[in-house]
Design an enzyme around this catalytic site. Structure first.
Site, PDB file in Angstrom:
ATOM      1  CB  VAL A  46      -0.992  -0.266   1.358  1.00 14.92           C
ATOM      2  CG1 VAL A  46      -1.673   1.135   1.256  1.00 14.92           C
ATOM      3  CG2 VAL A  46      -1.865  -1.145   1.285  1.00 14.92           C
ATOM      4  CD  GLU A  47       0.124   4.272   2.193  1.00 16.06           C
ATOM      5  OE1 GLU A  47      -0.712   4.937   1.655  1.00 16.06           O
ATOM      6  OE2 GLU A  47       0.126   3.329   2.890  1.00 16.06           O
ATOM      7  CB  THR A  48       7.346   1.437  -0.139  1.00 15.26           C
ATOM      8  OG1 THR A  48       6.788   0.343  -0.386  1.00 15.26           O
ATOM      9  CG2 THR A  48       8.817   1.372   0.104  1.00 15.26           C
TER      10      THR A  48
END
Length: 293
Positions: A46-48
Protein backbone atom coordinates in the site's frame (compact mmCIF):
# COMPACT_ATOMS: atom_id res chain seq x y z
CA UNK A 1 25.67 -2.48 -5.82
CA UNK A 2 25.71 -1.72 -2.09
CA UNK A 3 22.92 -3.40 -0.11
CA UNK A 4 20.82 -1.19 2.14
CA UNK A 5 18.49 -1.93 5.06
CA UNK A 6 14.89 -2.90 4.39
CA UNK A 7 12.13 -3.74 6.88
CA UNK A 8 8.64 -5.02 6.24
CA UNK A 9 6.24 -4.28 9.06
CA UNK A 10 2.67 -4.85 10.15
CA UNK A 11 1.22 -1.59 11.51
CA UNK A 12 -1.65 -1.09 13.97
CA UNK A 13 -1.56 -4.59 15.41
CA UNK A 14 -0.38 -6.61 18.39
CA UNK A 15 0.61 -9.56 16.18
CA UNK A 16 2.12 -10.14 12.74
CA UNK A 17 -0.52 -10.57 10.06
CA UNK A 18 -3.13 -8.48 11.82
CA UNK A 19 -2.47 -4.94 10.59
CA UNK A 20 -1.49 -2.99 7.49
CA UNK A 21 1.78 -4.00 5.74
CA UNK A 22 4.47 -1.37 5.17
CA UNK A 23 7.91 -1.41 3.55
CA UNK A 24 10.62 0.84 5.01
CA UNK A 25 13.93 1.58 3.25
CA UNK A 26 16.83 3.11 5.21
CA UNK A 27 20.01 4.45 3.63
CA UNK A 28 18.64 5.54 0.24
CA UNK A 29 20.04 9.09 0.45
CA UNK A 30 21.57 8.82 -3.03
CA UNK A 31 18.45 7.45 -4.73
CA UNK A 32 16.60 9.56 -7.27
CA UNK A 33 12.85 10.10 -7.12
CA UNK A 34 12.40 7.73 -10.06
CA UNK A 35 14.43 5.00 -8.36
CA UNK A 36 12.31 5.27 -5.20
CA UNK A 37 9.09 5.14 -7.19
CA UNK A 38 10.30 2.15 -9.18
CA UNK A 39 11.10 0.24 -5.98
CA UNK A 40 7.74 1.15 -4.41
CA UNK A 41 6.01 -0.16 -7.53
CA UNK A 42 8.00 -3.40 -7.33
CA UNK A 43 7.35 -3.85 -3.59
CA UNK A 44 3.64 -3.45 -4.40
CA UNK A 45 2.63 -2.60 -0.84
CA UNK A 46 0.00 0.00 0.00
CA UNK A 47 2.90 2.31 0.86
CA UNK A 48 6.69 2.11 0.95
CA UNK A 49 8.66 4.74 2.84
CA UNK A 50 12.21 6.03 2.68
CA UNK A 51 13.85 7.19 5.92
CA UNK A 52 16.42 9.93 5.31
CA UNK A 53 18.51 12.30 7.42
CA UNK A 54 16.52 15.42 8.38
CA UNK A 55 17.00 18.72 6.59
CA UNK A 56 15.74 20.67 9.62
CA UNK A 57 17.52 20.67 12.97
CA UNK A 58 14.29 20.22 14.92
CA UNK A 59 13.44 16.95 13.14
CA UNK A 60 14.57 13.44 14.12
CA UNK A 61 14.46 12.18 10.52
CA UNK A 62 12.91 12.92 7.13
CA UNK A 63 10.33 10.63 5.53
CA UNK A 64 9.16 10.20 1.97
CA UNK A 65 6.03 8.12 1.37
CA UNK A 66 5.25 6.36 -1.92
CA UNK A 67 2.29 4.32 -3.09
CA UNK A 68 3.03 2.02 -6.06
CA UNK A 69 1.95 4.93 -8.29
CA UNK A 70 2.98 8.24 -6.71
CA UNK A 71 4.49 10.08 -3.74
CA UNK A 72 2.05 11.37 -1.11
CA UNK A 73 2.55 14.00 1.62
CA UNK A 74 1.16 12.08 4.60
CA UNK A 75 -0.50 8.86 5.66
CA UNK A 76 -1.06 7.45 9.12
CA UNK A 77 0.17 3.87 8.97
CA UNK A 78 3.41 4.75 7.09
CA UNK A 79 4.12 7.42 9.70
CA UNK A 80 3.60 5.11 12.69
CA UNK A 81 5.42 2.19 11.07
CA UNK A 82 8.39 4.27 9.93
CA UNK A 83 8.81 5.73 13.42
CA UNK A 84 8.90 2.14 14.73
CA UNK A 85 11.61 1.30 12.15
CA UNK A 86 13.64 4.38 13.12
CA UNK A 87 13.67 3.24 16.74
CA UNK A 88 14.27 -0.45 15.97
CA UNK A 89 17.31 0.33 13.79
CA UNK A 90 18.63 3.15 16.04
CA UNK A 91 18.42 5.56 13.08
CA UNK A 92 17.26 8.15 15.64
CA UNK A 93 16.42 8.18 19.33
CA UNK A 94 13.37 9.60 21.04
CA UNK A 95 14.00 12.73 23.07
CA UNK A 96 11.79 13.05 26.17
CA UNK A 97 9.52 10.38 24.74
CA UNK A 98 9.12 12.06 21.36
CA UNK A 99 10.27 11.85 17.75
CA UNK A 100 9.70 14.59 15.18
CA UNK A 101 9.05 13.46 11.62
CA UNK A 102 9.82 15.78 8.73
CA UNK A 103 7.68 15.08 5.66
CA UNK A 104 5.80 16.88 2.90
CA UNK A 105 2.98 17.57 5.40
CA UNK A 106 5.40 19.44 7.69
CA UNK A 107 6.93 18.58 11.06
CA UNK A 108 4.86 15.95 12.88
CA UNK A 109 5.52 15.10 16.56
CA UNK A 110 5.26 11.40 17.41
CA UNK A 111 4.71 10.30 21.00
CA UNK A 112 6.66 7.18 22.03
CA UNK A 113 5.23 5.02 24.81
CA UNK A 114 6.88 1.79 25.94
CA UNK A 115 9.48 -0.30 24.14
CA UNK A 116 9.81 -3.34 21.88
CA UNK A 117 6.81 -5.12 20.32
CA UNK A 118 4.42 -3.64 22.90
CA UNK A 119 5.50 -0.06 22.20
CA UNK A 120 2.75 2.32 21.07
CA UNK A 121 3.36 5.34 18.88
CA UNK A 122 0.93 8.23 18.39
CA UNK A 123 1.06 10.97 15.77
CA UNK A 124 -0.87 14.24 15.72
CA UNK A 125 -3.08 14.15 12.64
CA UNK A 126 -3.10 17.19 10.32
CA UNK A 127 -5.86 19.74 10.95
CA UNK A 128 -9.06 18.95 9.08
CA UNK A 129 -12.12 20.72 7.77
CA UNK A 130 -15.52 19.72 6.43
CA UNK A 131 -15.99 20.63 2.76
CA UNK A 132 -19.52 19.26 2.19
CA UNK A 133 -22.05 17.88 4.67
CA UNK A 134 -25.79 17.67 5.33
CA UNK A 135 -28.23 17.16 2.47
CA UNK A 136 -25.68 17.77 -0.35
CA UNK A 137 -23.38 15.09 1.08
CA UNK A 138 -26.25 12.62 1.51
CA UNK A 139 -27.36 13.23 -2.06
CA UNK A 140 -23.85 12.61 -3.39
CA UNK A 141 -23.54 9.31 -1.48
CA UNK A 142 -27.10 8.04 -1.96
CA UNK A 143 -26.22 5.70 -4.80
CA UNK A 144 -22.96 4.50 -3.28
CA UNK A 145 -24.48 3.67 0.12
CA UNK A 146 -27.65 2.18 -1.42
CA UNK A 147 -29.71 0.49 1.32
CA UNK A 148 -27.51 1.34 4.33
CA UNK A 149 -29.14 3.50 7.02
CA UNK A 150 -27.06 6.42 8.27
CA UNK A 151 -26.18 6.97 11.92
CA UNK A 152 -26.62 10.23 13.85
CA UNK A 153 -23.61 12.01 12.32
CA UNK A 154 -24.69 11.31 8.76
CA UNK A 155 -22.04 11.86 6.11
CA UNK A 156 -19.55 14.49 4.96
CA UNK A 157 -16.69 15.24 2.59
CA UNK A 158 -13.62 16.14 4.65
CA UNK A 159 -10.05 17.25 4.06
CA UNK A 160 -7.02 16.98 6.30
CA UNK A 161 -3.80 16.03 4.55
CA UNK A 162 -5.98 13.90 2.26
CA UNK A 163 -9.64 13.99 1.17
CA UNK A 164 -12.18 11.35 2.16
CA UNK A 165 -15.92 10.88 2.06
CA UNK A 166 -17.13 9.78 5.51
CA UNK A 167 -20.42 8.16 6.50
CA UNK A 168 -21.65 6.90 9.85
CA UNK A 169 -23.72 3.73 9.45
CA UNK A 170 -26.49 3.09 11.97
CA UNK A 171 -25.78 -0.61 12.54
CA UNK A 172 -22.41 -2.33 13.04
CA UNK A 173 -23.60 -5.68 11.70
CA UNK A 174 -24.87 -4.03 8.51
CA UNK A 175 -21.52 -2.26 8.09
CA UNK A 176 -19.53 -5.47 8.49
CA UNK A 177 -21.80 -7.45 6.13
CA UNK A 178 -21.90 -4.75 3.43
CA UNK A 179 -20.72 -5.63 -0.08
CA UNK A 180 -20.07 -2.21 -1.63
CA UNK A 181 -20.15 -1.26 -5.29
CA UNK A 182 -16.43 -0.64 -5.77
CA UNK A 183 -16.96 0.78 -9.25
CA UNK A 184 -19.27 3.45 -7.85
CA UNK A 185 -16.77 4.31 -5.11
CA UNK A 186 -14.05 4.64 -7.75
CA UNK A 187 -16.20 7.00 -9.80
CA UNK A 188 -16.89 9.07 -6.68
CA UNK A 189 -13.18 9.25 -5.81
CA UNK A 190 -12.17 10.34 -9.31
CA UNK A 191 -14.97 12.90 -9.61
CA UNK A 192 -14.11 14.56 -6.29
CA UNK A 193 -10.30 14.15 -6.31
CA UNK A 194 -10.49 12.11 -3.12
CA UNK A 195 -9.19 8.80 -1.81
CA UNK A 196 -12.68 7.35 -1.66
CA UNK A 197 -15.15 6.36 1.04
CA UNK A 198 -14.66 5.54 4.72
CA UNK A 199 -17.65 4.18 6.66
CA UNK A 200 -17.92 3.64 10.40
CA UNK A 201 -20.37 2.38 13.01
CA UNK A 202 -20.47 2.44 16.78
CA UNK A 203 -19.92 -0.94 18.37
CA UNK A 204 -21.87 -2.34 21.30
CA UNK A 205 -20.32 -5.80 21.26
CA UNK A 206 -16.54 -5.51 21.76
CA UNK A 207 -13.82 -3.38 23.38
CA UNK A 208 -13.36 -1.28 20.23
CA UNK A 209 -15.87 1.58 20.29
CA UNK A 210 -15.89 2.01 16.51
CA UNK A 211 -15.87 -0.40 13.57
CA UNK A 212 -14.35 1.15 10.42
CA UNK A 213 -14.08 0.10 6.78
CA UNK A 214 -12.15 2.16 4.23
CA UNK A 215 -12.30 1.95 0.43
CA UNK A 216 -9.50 4.11 -1.08
CA UNK A 217 -10.41 3.52 -4.71
CA UNK A 218 -8.77 6.84 -5.60
CA UNK A 219 -5.34 5.19 -5.24
CA UNK A 220 -6.38 1.83 -6.67
CA UNK A 221 -7.00 -0.02 -3.39
CA UNK A 222 -10.18 -2.06 -2.99
CA UNK A 223 -10.27 -2.07 0.83
CA UNK A 224 -7.67 -0.89 3.33
CA UNK A 225 -6.94 -3.04 6.41
CA UNK A 226 -5.94 -0.07 8.60
CA UNK A 227 -6.20 3.66 7.80
CA UNK A 228 -4.47 6.05 10.18
CA UNK A 229 -5.18 9.29 8.31
CA UNK A 230 -8.81 8.35 7.62
CA UNK A 231 -9.37 7.50 11.26
CA UNK A 232 -7.89 10.86 12.21
CA UNK A 233 -10.48 12.56 10.01
CA UNK A 234 -13.29 10.46 11.48
CA UNK A 235 -12.15 11.40 14.98
CA UNK A 236 -12.02 15.11 14.12
CA UNK A 237 -15.50 14.88 12.59
CA UNK A 238 -16.85 13.17 15.72
CA UNK A 239 -15.14 15.70 18.02
CA UNK A 240 -16.64 18.62 16.09
CA UNK A 241 -20.19 17.21 16.07
CA UNK A 242 -20.18 15.61 19.53
CA UNK A 243 -17.64 17.54 21.64
CA UNK A 244 -19.10 16.15 24.87
CA UNK A 245 -20.28 12.83 23.48
CA UNK A 246 -19.44 9.29 24.62
CA UNK A 247 -16.28 9.15 22.46
CA UNK A 248 -14.85 12.51 23.61
CA UNK A 249 -12.32 10.92 25.96
CA UNK A 250 -10.77 8.80 23.19
CA UNK A 251 -11.52 5.34 21.87
CA UNK A 252 -10.27 2.25 20.04
CA UNK A 253 -11.05 1.30 16.44
CA UNK A 254 -11.46 -2.15 14.88
CA UNK A 255 -10.67 -2.26 11.15
CA UNK A 256 -9.83 -4.83 8.50
CA UNK A 257 -11.64 -7.87 9.88
CA UNK A 258 -13.71 -8.22 6.70
CA UNK A 259 -10.56 -8.79 4.62
CA UNK A 260 -8.74 -11.13 6.99
CA UNK A 261 -6.99 -8.57 9.19
CA UNK A 262 -7.86 -7.32 12.65
CA UNK A 263 -6.18 -3.96 13.12
CA UNK A 264 -6.42 -1.98 16.34
CA UNK A 265 -6.10 1.80 16.16
CA UNK A 266 -6.09 4.14 19.15
CA UNK A 267 -7.63 7.63 19.05
CA UNK A 268 -6.84 10.39 21.55
CA UNK A 269 -7.96 14.01 21.76
CA UNK A 270 -5.72 16.83 22.94
CA UNK A 271 -6.90 19.75 25.03
CA UNK A 272 -6.20 22.02 22.06
CA UNK A 273 -8.63 20.10 19.86
CA UNK A 274 -5.93 18.05 18.15
CA UNK A 275 -6.37 14.38 17.27
CA UNK A 276 -3.72 11.73 17.89
CA UNK A 277 -3.76 8.41 16.04
CA UNK A 278 -1.61 5.47 17.09
CA UNK A 279 -1.01 1.86 17.94
CA UNK A 280 1.54 -0.94 17.90
CA UNK A 281 3.76 -2.14 15.06
CA UNK A 282 5.37 -5.56 14.53
CA UNK A 283 8.54 -6.22 12.53
CA UNK A 284 8.02 -9.13 10.13
CA UNK A 285 11.11 -8.89 7.88
CA UNK A 286 14.44 -7.22 8.70
CA UNK A 287 17.07 -7.58 5.99
CA UNK A 288 18.91 -6.01 3.07
CA UNK A 289 17.93 -5.09 -0.46
CA UNK A 290 19.80 -4.52 -3.69
CA UNK A 291 18.11 -2.22 -6.17
CA UNK A 292 19.77 -1.00 -9.40
CA UNK A 293 19.98 2.56 -10.65
Amino acid sequence: MTPIRFLQLDVFTRFAGGGNPLGVVLGAESWTDARMQRFARWANLVETTFVLPPSRSSASYRLRIFTPYKEIPFAGHPTIGSAHAVLETAFAEAQSGRLVQECLAGLLPIQVEGDGPARELFVAAPASKVLIDGAPARARLATVLSHLDLGPLGCAFVEGGRRWWLAEIADEAALRAWSPNHGAIGELARATDSLGLCVFARSQTEPAALAVRAFPAGVGIVEDPASGAANGLIAAFIAEREPNGPLASGYRVSQGREIGHDAEIGIRFGGDGSVQVGGQTQTVIDGWLRWPE
